[in-house]
Scaffold this active site. Structure first.
Site, short mmCIF file in Angstrom:
data_model
loop_
_atom_site.label_atom_id
_atom_site.label_comp_id
_atom_site.label_asym_id
_atom_site.label_seq_id
_atom_site.Cartn_x
_atom_site.Cartn_y
_atom_site.Cartn_z
N LYS A 207 0.87 -1.18 0.00
CA LYS A 207 0.00 0.00 0.00
C LYS A 207 0.90 1.23 0.00
O LYS A 207 1.71 1.42 0.91
CB LYS A 207 -0.91 0.01 1.24
N ASP B 257 -2.52 10.37 3.29
CA ASP B 257 -3.92 9.99 3.48
C ASP B 257 -4.63 11.04 4.31
O ASP B 257 -4.58 11.02 5.54
CB ASP B 257 -3.99 8.61 4.16
N LYS C 134 -10.04 13.24 7.68
CA LYS C 134 -9.59 12.88 9.03
C LYS C 134 -9.55 14.12 9.93
O LYS C 134 -9.38 15.24 9.42
CB LYS C 134 -8.16 12.32 8.95
N ASP D 213 1.76 6.65 5.32
CA ASP D 213 0.76 5.67 4.90
C ASP D 213 1.19 4.88 3.66
O ASP D 213 0.41 4.15 3.07
CB ASP D 213 -0.59 6.38 4.67
N ASP E 172 -12.07 7.29 3.45
CA ASP E 172 -10.87 7.09 4.28
C ASP E 172 -10.49 5.60 4.37
O ASP E 172 -9.43 5.27 4.88
CB ASP E 172 -11.11 7.68 5.67
N GLU F 100 -9.32 3.79 2.12
CA GLU F 100 -8.80 3.85 0.75
C GLU F 100 -7.73 2.80 0.46
O GLU F 100 -7.55 2.41 -0.68
CB GLU F 100 -8.23 5.26 0.48
N ARG G 235 -7.54 -0.37 1.06
CA ARG G 235 -8.07 -1.61 0.49
C ARG G 235 -8.47 -1.42 -0.96
O ARG G 235 -8.41 -2.36 -1.76
CB ARG G 235 -9.23 -2.12 1.37
#
Ligand code: BES
Ligand code: MN
Ligand code: ZN
Length: 493
Positions: A260, A265, A272, A283, A342, A344, A346
Site C-alpha cells: 500500500k 492519506d 480525518k 501511509d 478514508d 482507501e 483496500r
C-alpha cells in the site's frame, strides 16, 4: 552518518574507543583481563564500584584510562550467555554504538566472551547489523543544528574473521533494505509524491531489478477503477510500480509482494481530524517495505524470482475527489460502493492484488499495508496483524518474526466477517460495521486474491511512530524488510 564497518582478528586496539562485552557473572575474557592489568585494575575496580554484573544493556565508560593510549573503554553487559540469540547480538551492537554516538573517534568492539547459541561469526555479524541500524538518522532537512555526526569507523574484533565477513555481507543487505524503507517512510509527502516514489523505485535498476511504472492511462486501460478512484482528487497522478528480481530459473514461479503506497492519506472527502494527521505521510509504509525488500533481495543476489508491486496514490479531497456513495469497478470486474473515502488502502490493494496474480501467477502473495487504526488497538506497536488463507505461510512468518524481532500475530477471518462487507448497491462496500475493523478490511482484500495463497500484514502499528529501541532511533522502523527477506531465504531459495 554513514558508518564504515569492518572486521579484524581478536586483538586489543591502541587508539580510539574500545568497547568490551561482558557476560552475566562479570568475568573478563583474556584480552579484557590483560587490559585490566595494564590499567592497574581500573576496569575491574569500576565494575565493583558500579555493581556491574554483566546484565543485558548495563554499561559504563572509563575515560582516558591510564597506561593506555585509548580515549575510552566502554563496558557493556550481555546478560545470560546461554540465552543469547540473534536479536540480542543486534541489540548489543546497537547499544554499543549508542554509548559512543556523541564521539568521533574510531570504535573497536571486542567480542571475547561466550556467545550462547551463536557462533562468534554470527555474533559479530549481528552486532555489526545492530550498529548499522542504530546509526541511521533522518536529518537531511536539518541545516542548522544536526546532532553529533558520531563515529565514522567501527571495527569488530572477532575470532572468526572470514565467517563473520561472509555473514555480514548478507545481513548488510537486509540493513540497507531496512534503511531504504525508513528513508521512504520518513520523507514528507510534499517531497515523496507518487511520481517521486516511482522515481526512487526506478533506482533499483542499478541492482539488476527490472522496474516498470504504469501511468494513470495504462491503469485505466487495465480497468483499475478502484485504485484510480482513490487518487482522482489529487493533483498528483497515481502510479503503479512493478519490480522484478529474477534470481532463479525462468521456469520457477515468482513470490510476490504488494505494498500500500498512499503517499498521504487525508481521508479524502471523509476527511480525518487534524490532530496527528501529519503521521499519514507514512501511509506508504507497505510500499516502502516492499521496495526495501526488493533492494535487499537484489543486493544479496537471492536465488529467487520475486515481484514487488506498489500502488501509489495520494488521497485528497477536492472538486474531483471521490464521494461517499460512489460505486467503482475494480480490475477484477467486481464493483465496490465507497461508503468511506478514508478506507482507501483496500481500494488501492484490490487492483494491485488482482493485477499481480493475473499477470505473474505467483506461488503466493504477501501484501503489506498501514491499513487500519483498529490493528493498533488490538496489537499495539509490537506485532503486525497477520491475516491469511494459508496456514503454512502463517506459521512460517510467525516463527521467523519471533526469531528476527519483527513479530506478527495471526488474526481471524471468517464467513461472518466476509458478509459484513456485502451491500445492496454493489458487489461489496469498502467498510464493515463498528467491530472487527481489521478483519473486515482483510476480508475485503481476500476477495481480490483469486484464491492464491496469500497473507495480509497490517503494519499500521509497526511501520511508523515506532518506539525507540537499541537498533532504531527513528520514526520509521523499516518493519517488514527483514521478516520477508528471511522468509524468502529460509523457504523459497
Ligand atoms: N491509513 C489509515 C490507517 C492508519 C491509521 C494507519 C493510523 C496508521 C495510523 C487508513 O487508511 C484508514 O484511514 N483506515 C480507517 C478505516 C475506516 C474508515 C474503516 C481507520 O482505521 O479508521
Ligand atoms: Mn484512510
Ligand atoms: Zn490509509
Amino acid at each position: 552518518m554513514s558508518l564504515a564497518i569492518s572486521f579484524t582478528a581478536e586483538k586489543t586496539p591502541t587508539k580510539g574507543s574500545l568497547i568490551i562485552a561482558v557476560a552475566e557473572g562479570g568475568k573478563l575474557a583474556p584480552l579484557a583481563k590483560a587490559l585490566d592489568k595494564t590499567t592497574g585494575g581500573a576496569i575491574s575496580q569500576a565494575m565493583k564500584v558500579k555493581k556491574f554484573t554483566g546484565a543485558a544493556g548495563a554499561s559504563f565508560t572509563l575515560l582516558a584510562p591510564s597506561k593506555t593510549t585509548l580515549d575510552r573503554i566502554v563496558v557493556i553487559g550481555l546478560g545470560d550467555p546461554k540465552k543469547l540469540g540473534n536479536t540480542d547480538a543486534e541489540k548489543f551492537g546497537g547499544t554499543a554504538l549508542g554509548a559512543v554516538e556523541k564521539t568521533d573517534a574510531p570504535v573497536t568492539l571486542l567480542l571475547e566472551p561466550m556467545r550462547g547459541a551463536l557462533t562468534a561469526a554470527d555474533f559479530a555479524a549481528r552486532a555489526a547489523t545492530g550498529a548499522m541500524l542504530r546509526d541511521y538518522k533522518f536529518e537531511i532537512y536539518k541545516t542548522v543544528k544536526k546532532s553529533a555526526a558520531g563515529p565514522k569507523k567501527l571495527t569488530i574484533a572477532t575470532s572468526e574473521l572470514t565467517a563473520a565477513r561472509k555473514a555480514f555481507a548478507e545481513l548488510k543487505a537486509i540493513a540497507e533494505g531496512t534503511i531504504v524503507a525508513r528513508d521512504l517512510v520518513n520523507e514528507p509527502a510534499n517531497i515523496l509524491t507518487p511520481a517521486e516514489f516511482a522515481k526512487r523505485a526506478k533506482t533499483l535498476t542499478k541492482l539488476g531489478v527490472k522496474v516498470e511504472v504504469l501511468s494513470e492511462a495504462q491503469m485505466k486501460k487495465l480497468g483499475m477503477g478502484s485504485l484510480l478512484g482513490v487518487g482522482q482528487g489529487s493533483k498528483q497522478p497515481s502510479q503503479m510500480v512493478v519490480m522484478q528480481w529474477n534470481g532463479a530459473a525462468k521456469s520457477k514461479k515468482p513470490v510476490a509482494f504488494i505494498g500500500k503506497g498512499v503517499c498521504f492519506d487525508t481521508g479524502g472527502i471523509s476527511i480525518k481530524p487534524a490532530g496527528g494527521m501529519e503521521d499519514m505521510k507514512g501511509d506508504m509504509g507497505g510500499a516502502a517495505a516492499v521496495t526495501g525488500l526488493m533492494h535487499a533481495l537484489a543486493s544479496r543476489k537471492a536465488k529467487v524470482n520475486a515481484v514487488g508491486v506498489l500502488g501509489l496514490v495520494e488521497n485528497m479531497p477536492g472538486s474531483n475527489a471521490q464521494r461517499p456513495g460512489d460505486i467503482v469497478t475494480s480490475m477484477s470486474g467486481q464493483t465496490i460502493e465507497v461508503l468511506n473515502t478514508d478506507a482507501e488502502g483496500r481500494l488501492v490493494l484490490a487492483d494491485a492484488l488482482w493485477y499481480t496474480q493475473k499477470r505473474f501467477k505467483p506461488q503466493f502473495m504477501i501484501d503489506l499495508a498501514t491499513l487500519t487504526g483498529a490493528i493498533m488497538v488490538a496489537l499495539g506497536q509490537e506485532y503486525a496483524g497477520l491475516f491469511s488463507n494459508s496456514d503454512e505461510l502463517s506459521e512460517r512468518l510467525t516463527a521467523i518474526g519471533n526469531a528476527e524481532g519483527e513479530k506478527v500475530w495471526r488474526m481471524p477471518m471468517c464467513e461472518t466477517f466476509d458478509k459484513m462487507i456485502d451491500t445492496p448497491n454493489a458487489d461489496m462496500k469498502n467498510i464493515g460495521a463498528r467491530y472487527a475493523g481489521s478483519s473486515t478490511a482483510a476480508q475485503f482484500l481476500q476477495r481480490f486474491t483469486n484464491n492464491v495463497p496469500w497473507v495480509h500484514l497490517d503494519i499500521a502499528g509497526t511501520a511508523m511512530g515506532s518506539p525507540k529501541t537499541a537498533i532504531s532511533r527513528t520514526w520509521a522502523s523499516g518493519y517488514g524488510v527483514r521478516l520477508l527477506d528471511r522468509l524468502v531465504k529460509a523457504h523459497y531459495e
